[in-house]
Design a protein around this motif. Structure first.
Motif, PDB file in Angstrom:
ATOM      1  N   GLY A  31      -8.093  -0.416   5.120  1.00  0.00           N
ATOM      2  CA  GLY A  31      -9.177  -0.361   4.145  1.00  0.00           C
ATOM      3  C   GLY A  31     -10.166  -1.492   4.339  1.00  0.00           C
ATOM      4  O   GLY A  31     -10.192  -2.159   5.382  1.00  0.00           O
TER       5      GLY A  31
ATOM      6  N   THR B 132      -2.841   2.210   5.737  1.00  0.00           N
ATOM      7  CA  THR B 132      -4.269   2.119   6.051  1.00  0.00           C
ATOM      8  C   THR B 132      -4.795   0.774   5.569  1.00  0.00           C
ATOM      9  O   THR B 132      -4.551   0.395   4.417  1.00  0.00           O
ATOM     10  CB  THR B 132      -5.034   3.271   5.372  1.00  0.00           C
ATOM     11  OG1 THR B 132      -4.463   4.500   5.809  1.00  0.00           O
ATOM     12  CG2 THR B 132      -6.509   3.225   5.702  1.00  0.00           C
TER      13      THR B 132
ATOM     14  N   ASN C 108      -2.547   2.736  13.586  1.00  0.00           N
ATOM     15  CA  ASN C 108      -3.914   2.802  13.068  1.00  0.00           C
ATOM     16  C   ASN C 108      -4.867   1.916  13.868  1.00  0.00           C
ATOM     17  O   ASN C 108      -6.066   1.894  13.599  1.00  0.00           O
ATOM     18  CB  ASN C 108      -3.964   2.371  11.603  1.00  0.00           C
ATOM     19  CG  ASN C 108      -3.190   3.299  10.689  1.00  0.00           C
ATOM     20  OD1 ASN C 108      -3.041   4.471  10.969  1.00  0.00           O
ATOM     21  ND2 ASN C 108      -2.693   2.749   9.587  1.00  0.00           N
TER      22      ASN C 108
ATOM     23  N   SER D 290     -12.386  -1.257  -0.944  1.00  0.00           N
ATOM     24  CA  SER D 290     -11.334  -0.277  -1.248  1.00  0.00           C
ATOM     25  C   SER D 290     -10.696  -0.569  -2.600  1.00  0.00           C
ATOM     26  O   SER D 290     -10.389  -1.715  -2.913  1.00  0.00           O
ATOM     27  CB  SER D 290     -10.244  -0.303  -0.171  1.00  0.00           C
ATOM     28  OG  SER D 290     -10.769   0.032   1.095  1.00  0.00           O
TER      29      SER D 290
ATOM     30  N   SER E 278       0.070   4.347   1.426  1.00  0.00           N
ATOM     31  CA  SER E 278      -0.169   5.371   2.445  1.00  0.00           C
ATOM     32  C   SER E 278       0.848   5.378   3.573  1.00  0.00           C
ATOM     33  O   SER E 278       0.949   6.358   4.296  1.00  0.00           O
ATOM     34  CB  SER E 278      -1.581   5.226   3.030  1.00  0.00           C
ATOM     35  OG  SER E 278      -1.715   3.987   3.701  1.00  0.00           O
TER      36      SER E 278
ATOM     37  N   TYR F 275      -6.026  -3.177   1.325  1.00  0.00           N
ATOM     38  CA  TYR F 275      -7.011  -3.911   0.516  1.00  0.00           C
ATOM     39  C   TYR F 275      -7.003  -3.417  -0.931  1.00  0.00           C
ATOM     40  O   TYR F 275      -7.025  -4.214  -1.867  1.00  0.00           O
ATOM     41  CB  TYR F 275      -8.416  -3.744   1.103  1.00  0.00           C
ATOM     42  CG  TYR F 275      -8.825  -4.776   2.126  1.00  0.00           C
ATOM     43  CD1 TYR F 275      -9.319  -6.015   1.740  1.00  0.00           C
ATOM     44  CD2 TYR F 275      -8.762  -4.496   3.482  1.00  0.00           C
ATOM     45  CE1 TYR F 275      -9.728  -6.952   2.681  1.00  0.00           C
ATOM     46  CE2 TYR F 275      -9.179  -5.418   4.431  1.00  0.00           C
ATOM     47  CZ  TYR F 275      -9.656  -6.647   4.026  1.00  0.00           C
ATOM     48  OH  TYR F 275     -10.061  -7.577   4.958  1.00  0.00           O
TER      49      TYR F 275
ATOM     50  N   THR G  70      -4.709   2.139   0.417  1.00  0.00           N
ATOM     51  CA  THR G  70      -5.100   1.152   1.426  1.00  0.00           C
ATOM     52  C   THR G  70      -4.500  -0.201   1.063  1.00  0.00           C
ATOM     53  O   THR G  70      -4.215  -0.485  -0.102  1.00  0.00           O
ATOM     54  CB  THR G  70      -6.627   0.999   1.531  1.00  0.00           C
ATOM     55  OG1 THR G  70      -7.115   0.393   0.328  1.00  0.00           O
ATOM     56  CG2 THR G  70      -7.308   2.338   1.768  1.00  0.00           C
TER      57      THR G  70
ATOM     58  N   GLY H 200       0.822  -1.205   0.000  1.00  0.00           N
ATOM     59  CA  GLY H 200       0.000   0.000   0.000  1.00  0.00           C
ATOM     60  C   GLY H 200       0.858   1.258   0.000  1.00  0.00           C
ATOM     61  O   GLY H 200       2.001   1.242   0.460  1.00  0.00           O
TER      62      GLY H 200
END
Length: 181
Positions: free
Chosen positions: A102, A100, A155, A106, A65, A113, A111, A63
């Protein structure tokens, strides 16, 4: 003992009578430093009697992010289209670098996912005849390592959630998962 279990079978290697379906083929391996370091990839390539293209990226996430920058996803964009076997080891850095999570809905690579969804689609489009496998991340309980089996990332997510995401998204695409952890 492993050497005793291996036998030459006309150019291929057999373990307990099984012959690799990827003899003389190309295995492209994506992942983190676990893949990039060749700890499991080099010996398995020898057992499979195939050419290894190691596209692991140390410290990378799937991912985009987290602070890992999505290096695995970026590497997937350069998959050799003549790959016979493709593996993707991901999730541990996504957890530890706070990508993240997700949901199944998503579709953004920000994310985990969504990055899984896009990576699977991209690999299947680029290499429709390749055998593709995803590997679940394994964890530990070392107190000095952020986010593991018992400690959530910033998170609030745990390792099992990233493992579950791999299983769920791969099931959507009918791609097998190797349960490492």
């Amino acid at each position: 003992e492993l050497d005793a279990a291996l036998e030459d079978v006309g150019g291929g290697v057999a373990v307990s009578g099984l012959v690799s379906p990827w003899v003389d083929g190309k295995w492209t391996a994506f992942g983190t430093s676990i893949t990039a370091g060749g700890v499991y990839t080099a010996p398995i390539a020898t057992l499979l009697d195939c050419t290894l293209v190691n596209m692991g990226v140390s410290g990378a996430t799937l991912g985009t992010s987290g602070s890992g920058g999505g290096g695995i996803y970026t590497a997937i964009q350069s998959v050799p289209t003549d790959s016979d076997l493709i593996t993707v080891e991901c999730g541990i850095k996504d957890l530890r670098l706070d990508v993240t999570l997700g949901t199944m809905a998503s579709r953004t690579t920000a994310t985990f996912y969504g990055a899984l969804y896009n990576a699977l689609g991209d690999l299947l489009d680029a290499c429709p005849d390749a055998d593709i496998f995803f590997l679940t991340p394994f964890g530990n309980v070392d107190a000095y390592v952020p986010a593991n089996w018992e400690i959530a990332n910033t998170n609030g997510n745990f390792l099992y959630q990233y493992q579950r995401a791999i299983h769920e998204m791969c099931a959507l695409f009918s791609v097998p998962v190797i349960k490492v952890g």
